[in-house]
Design a protein around this motif. Structure first.
Motif, PDB file in Angstrom:
ATOM      1  N   CYS A 123     -11.135   2.933 -11.308  1.00 43.62           N
ATOM      2  CA  CYS A 123     -10.033   2.420 -10.493  1.00 43.62           C
ATOM      3  C   CYS A 123      -8.700   3.027 -10.928  1.00 43.62           C
ATOM      4  CB  CYS A 123      -9.972   0.894 -10.585  1.00 43.62           C
ATOM      5  SG  CYS A 123     -11.344   0.045  -9.791  1.00 43.62           S
ATOM      6  N   ALA A 124      -8.470   3.088 -12.248  1.00 46.05           N
ATOM      7  CA  ALA A 124      -7.212   3.637 -12.762  1.00 46.05           C
ATOM      8  C   ALA A 124      -7.064   5.116 -12.396  1.00 46.05           C
ATOM      9  CB  ALA A 124      -7.141   3.450 -14.275  1.00 46.05           C
ATOM     10  N   ALA A 125      -8.167   5.873 -12.488  1.00 43.26           N
ATOM     11  CA  ALA A 125      -8.119   7.298 -12.139  1.00 43.26           C
ATOM     12  C   ALA A 125      -7.835   7.484 -10.653  1.00 43.26           C
ATOM     13  CB  ALA A 125      -9.438   7.967 -12.529  1.00 43.26           C
ATOM     14  N   ALA A 126      -8.487   6.662  -9.810  1.00 48.36           N
ATOM     15  CA  ALA A 126      -8.250   6.758  -8.364  1.00 48.36           C
ATOM     16  C   ALA A 126      -6.822   6.367  -8.013  1.00 48.36           C
ATOM     17  CB  ALA A 126      -9.246   5.865  -7.624  1.00 48.36           C
ATOM     18  N   LEU A 127      -6.280   5.361  -8.711  1.00 49.24           N
ATOM     19  CA  LEU A 127      -4.903   4.941  -8.462  1.00 49.24           C
ATOM     20  C   LEU A 127      -3.922   6.059  -8.799  1.00 49.24           C
ATOM     21  CD1 LEU A 127      -3.059   2.612  -7.612  1.00 49.24           C
ATOM     22  CD2 LEU A 127      -3.055   1.837  -9.988  1.00 49.24           C
ATOM     23  N   ALA A 128      -4.173   6.757  -9.911  1.00 57.68           N
ATOM     24  CA  ALA A 128      -3.299   7.876 -10.297  1.00 57.68           C
ATOM     25  C   ALA A 128      -3.366   9.006  -9.265  1.00 57.68           C
ATOM     26  CB  ALA A 128      -3.699   8.385 -11.673  1.00 57.68           C
ATOM     27  N   ARG A 129      -4.563   9.261  -8.719  1.00 55.57           N
ATOM     28  CA  ARG A 129      -4.707  10.321  -7.719  1.00 55.57           C
ATOM     29  C   ARG A 129      -4.022   9.963  -6.400  1.00 55.57           C
ATOM     30  NH1 ARG A 129     -10.151  10.168  -9.346  1.00 55.57           N
ATOM     31  NH2 ARG A 129     -10.671   9.095  -7.380  1.00 55.57           N
ATOM     32  N   ASN A 130      -4.138   8.694  -6.005  1.00 55.64           N
ATOM     33  CA  ASN A 130      -3.658   8.289  -4.690  1.00 55.64           C
ATOM     34  C   ASN A 130      -2.176   7.952  -4.645  1.00 55.64           C
ATOM     35  OD1 ASN A 130      -6.238   8.555  -3.669  1.00 55.64           O
ATOM     36  ND2 ASN A 130      -6.768   6.398  -3.954  1.00 55.64           N
ATOM     37  N   LYS A 131      -1.599   7.721  -5.803  1.00 54.91           N
ATOM     38  CA  LYS A 131      -0.216   7.248  -5.851  1.00 54.91           C
ATOM     39  C   LYS A 131       0.767   8.161  -5.114  1.00 54.91           C
ATOM     40  CE  LYS A 131       2.968   5.179  -9.139  1.00 54.91           C
ATOM     41  NZ  LYS A 131       2.835   3.867  -8.514  1.00 54.91           N
ATOM     42  N   PRO A 132       0.707   9.487  -5.294  1.00 52.63           N
ATOM     43  CA  PRO A 132       1.698  10.346  -4.621  1.00 52.63           C
ATOM     44  C   PRO A 132       1.407  10.584  -3.140  1.00 52.63           C
ATOM     45  CG  PRO A 132       0.723  11.400  -6.589  1.00 52.63           C
ATOM     46  CD  PRO A 132      -0.146  10.264  -6.202  1.00 52.63           C
ATOM     47  N   GLN A 133       0.314  10.074  -2.596  1.00 53.74           N
ATOM     48  CA  GLN A 133      -0.123  10.491  -1.265  1.00 53.74           C
ATOM     49  C   GLN A 133       0.432   9.649  -0.120  1.00 53.74           C
ATOM     50  OE1 GLN A 133      -4.355  11.144  -0.944  1.00 53.74           O
ATOM     51  NE2 GLN A 133      -4.529  11.807  -3.079  1.00 53.74           N
ATOM     52  N   ARG A 134       1.107   8.558  -0.411  1.00 54.17           N
ATOM     53  CA  ARG A 134       1.658   7.676   0.631  1.00 54.17           C
ATOM     54  C   ARG A 134       0.566   7.289   1.644  1.00 54.17           C
ATOM     55  NH1 ARG A 134       7.091   7.142   0.412  1.00 54.17           N
ATOM     56  NH2 ARG A 134       8.277   8.696  -0.749  1.00 54.17           N
ATOM     57  N   LEU A 135      -0.482   6.682   1.140  1.00 52.81           N
ATOM     58  CA  LEU A 135      -1.602   6.289   1.985  1.00 52.81           C
ATOM     59  C   LEU A 135      -1.195   5.205   2.971  1.00 52.81           C
ATOM     60  CD1 LEU A 135      -4.379   6.006  -0.762  1.00 52.81           C
ATOM     61  CD2 LEU A 135      -4.013   7.920   0.810  1.00 52.81           C
ATOM     62  N   ASP A 136      -1.953   5.123   4.065  1.00 55.47           N
ATOM     63  CA  ASP A 136      -1.796   3.979   4.964  1.00 55.47           C
ATOM     64  C   ASP A 136      -2.365   2.735   4.288  1.00 55.47           C
ATOM     65  OD1 ASP A 136      -0.693   5.552   6.956  1.00 55.47           O
ATOM     66  OD2 ASP A 136      -2.646   6.006   7.854  1.00 55.47           O
ATOM     67  N   TYR A 137      -1.943   1.578   4.772  1.00 50.46           N
ATOM     68  CA  TYR A 137      -2.470   0.336   4.223  1.00 50.46           C
ATOM     69  C   TYR A 137      -3.981   0.260   4.448  1.00 50.46           C
ATOM     70  CZ  TYR A 137       2.174  -1.711   3.594  1.00 50.46           C
ATOM     71  OH  TYR A 137       3.449  -1.984   3.178  1.00 50.46           O
ATOM     72  N   ARG A 138      -4.694  -0.237   3.458  1.00 47.83           N
ATOM     73  CA  ARG A 138      -6.090  -0.621   3.640  1.00 47.83           C
ATOM     74  C   ARG A 138      -6.060  -2.038   4.185  1.00 47.83           C
ATOM     75  NH1 ARG A 138     -11.485   1.381   3.432  1.00 47.83           N
ATOM     76  NH2 ARG A 138     -12.844  -0.276   2.699  1.00 47.83           N
ATOM     77  N   LYS A 139      -6.398  -2.221   5.469  1.00 49.96           N
ATOM     78  CA  LYS A 139      -6.177  -3.502   6.135  1.00 49.96           C
ATOM     79  C   LYS A 139      -7.476  -4.287   6.305  1.00 49.96           C
ATOM     80  CE  LYS A 139      -2.053  -2.032   8.672  1.00 49.96           C
ATOM     81  NZ  LYS A 139      -1.415  -1.867  10.008  1.00 49.96           N
ATOM     82  N   PHE A 140      -7.319  -5.618   6.268  1.00 51.62           N
ATOM     83  CA  PHE A 140      -8.434  -6.540   6.439  1.00 51.62           C
ATOM     84  C   PHE A 140      -7.989  -7.687   7.345  1.00 51.62           C
ATOM     85  CE2 PHE A 140      -8.636  -4.601   2.254  1.00 51.62           C
ATOM     86  CZ  PHE A 140      -9.927  -4.092   2.210  1.00 51.62           C
ATOM     87  N   MET A 141      -8.956  -8.396   7.886  1.00 51.86           N
ATOM     88  CA  MET A 141      -8.681  -9.550   8.744  1.00 51.86           C
ATOM     89  C   MET A 141      -9.281 -10.804   8.110  1.00 51.86           C
ATOM     90  SD  MET A 141      -7.259  -8.033  11.462  1.00 51.86           S
ATOM     91  CE  MET A 141      -7.453  -9.105  12.863  1.00 51.86           C
TER      92      MET A 141
END
Length: 451
Positions: free
Chosen positions: A309-327
């Motif tokens: 999780c920590a490695a993925a967070l470091a990779r994704n941080k600069p990418q300005r991802l869209d929200y992961r949305k749920f209902m």
């Protein structure tokens, strides 16, 4: 003091003289001599150092500035007494007085001594060294463990325990559960005291579920409460679920899911409000009114889950991802509001596989009878800064919506949201068939948002 492979462990508090070497009273904010390990109250040592610069017991010379740095290493945050225990659930250190406090926050949690924590770390490192003496990767892990080892703060050792465990688990053979193990049982003593149920999963882990049919703590007399304990088997990070079924015993009526770290003997965080007693007795009593049909299930997550999780967070941080949305839909809202129900969603996993849960306080978090409160809770994975997105909407009229976007730093088991999300006076705009529909999401906050 134990030394393993160049790693120096601090004072073993189980062997400490509880009285100050100067005032001979119980230690308050204890400071220990680096050489003889005798304890002194910080204030007593402060007065002593106005005249001398040596240890009152062994005459070892050290500076007061060093003593000031040591002050917070062994003192309980509540009253400064010597810390002796730590909580498996909260990862907090505290003294014997706090341990004996039956009304304290750690009273129902799994508590162990800080000396036993050190012993566990030493034994784990020793096993790794012996088993992988010729393994270059193991030696790299040893180097990393040494760099993580604190210089003497028990608080720091407890905080870093998760990282130690993740590193050590990389070299352990672990059989993962392909599917959730589930145990079904009948709660018969629906009007009485707690009942305890045990079950073994296919991997040989022994589990114990304690159910309070009339609740405990602030839920007593209002909700069914329960928690789970790992009796024996493989310590690790588990996703678990509690369910109470409708009276047919086939369909879930209410459910509660979470992710926690379990060691042998430790408890899950308590689910105090699984279902209101009136609803349970009305909708969940089994045929013949013999009791409630309930289930609990567990699933072991990857032993390197936190690192991934920590490695993925470091990779994704600069990418300005869209929200992961749920209902999520809150059904029978009027009854839940009247019962002060706190509703939790199932466990949701974001882009980094970090586990989250949505929480709705139907009758408000602080000012009850005025607002609906909503929060997002980071259950496990990796801590960091996140953007969160919260929206309430009408299912047939997309123009009618109320949303908020926030940025906050989340740690494990922390939550953040809006206590005054929507007023009860405005709910008529969103209610449809006595249901509230929510959309929520999360994403890593961009680095320039961390101020």
């Amino acid at each position: 003091m134990s030394i393993i492979g160049g790693i120096s462990f601090p004072l073993e508090v189980g062997n400490v003289d509880p009285d100050c070497t100067i005032c001979h009273e119980e230690l308050q904010w204890p400071v220990f001599c680096p050489r003889c390990r005798q304890g002194t109250c910080f204030e007593c040592l402060e007065q002593w150092f106005r005249q001398k610069t040596e240890c009152p017991s062994c005459r070892y010379l050290f500076q007061l500035s060093q003593a000031q740095g040591l002050r917070a290493k062994y003192g309980c945050p509540q009253d400064g007494r010597l810390i002796e225990f730590y909580c498996e659930q909260c990862l907090e250190c505290f003294c014997a007085k706090c341990r004996a406090n039956t009304g304290g926050i750690h009273y129902r949690h799994a508590v162990r001594s800080v000396d036993l924590l050190r012993k566990d770390v030493v034994e784990s490192v020793n096993k790794l060294v012996v088993k992988h003496a010729q393994d270059d990767k193991a030696q790299q892990t040893m180097t990393k463990l040494k760099s993580l080892m604190p210089t003497g703060s028990v608080f720091e050792l407890v905080r870093q325990r998760r990282t130690f465990q993740s590193e050590l688990d990389r070299f352990r053979s672990v059989t993962l559960l392909a599917n959730s193990f589930e145990s079904k049982f009948l709660l018969t003593n629906v009007y009485g005291e707690m009942q305890v149920f045990t079950a073994n999963d296919p991997q040989g882990n022994g589990w114990e579920l304690t159910v309070y049919p009339n609740g405990f703590s602030d839920a007593k007399g209002k909700f069914i409460s329960l928690y789970l304990r790992l009796l024996r088997g493989k310590p690790g990070r588990y996703e678990y679920k509690f369910q109470i079924l409708e009276n047919t015993g086939l369909k879930p009526f209410e459910a509660y899911t979470a992710v926690d770290d379990f060691s042998v003997g430790s408890l899950s965080l308590a689910c105090q409000r699984l279902v209101h007693l009136n609803e349970a007795r009305q909708h969940c009593l089994a045929v013949g009114k013999r009791g409630y049909n309930m289930t609990f299930s567990t699933k072991l997550l990857s032993p390197v889950y936190g690192l991934e999780c920590a490695a993925a967070l470091a990779r994704n941080k600069p990418q300005r991802l869209d929200y992961r949305k749920f209902m999520w839909t809150v059904r029978n809202f009027t009854a839940k509001k009247a019962a002060n129900k706190i509703e939790f969603s199932t466990v949701m996993y974001d882009h980094q596989k970090i586990s989250w849960r949505f929480r709705i306080d139907c009758n408000g978090h602080w000012e009850q009878d005025q607002y609906v409160s909503v929060f997002l809770e980071l259950l496990n994975g990796a801590e960091g800064w996140f953007d969160i997105y919260l929206k309430l909407f009408h299912p047939t009229n997309p123009v009618v919506e109320h949303k908020r976007e926030l940025t906050h730093k989340f740690t494990v088991h922390s939550n953040w949201g809006v206590p005054h999300f929507v007023s009860h006076m405005d709910l008529y705009r969103y209610l449809c068939n006595d249901e509230l529909r929510f959309e929520f999401g999360m994403r890593p906050a961009h680095f320039d948002r961390e101020i």
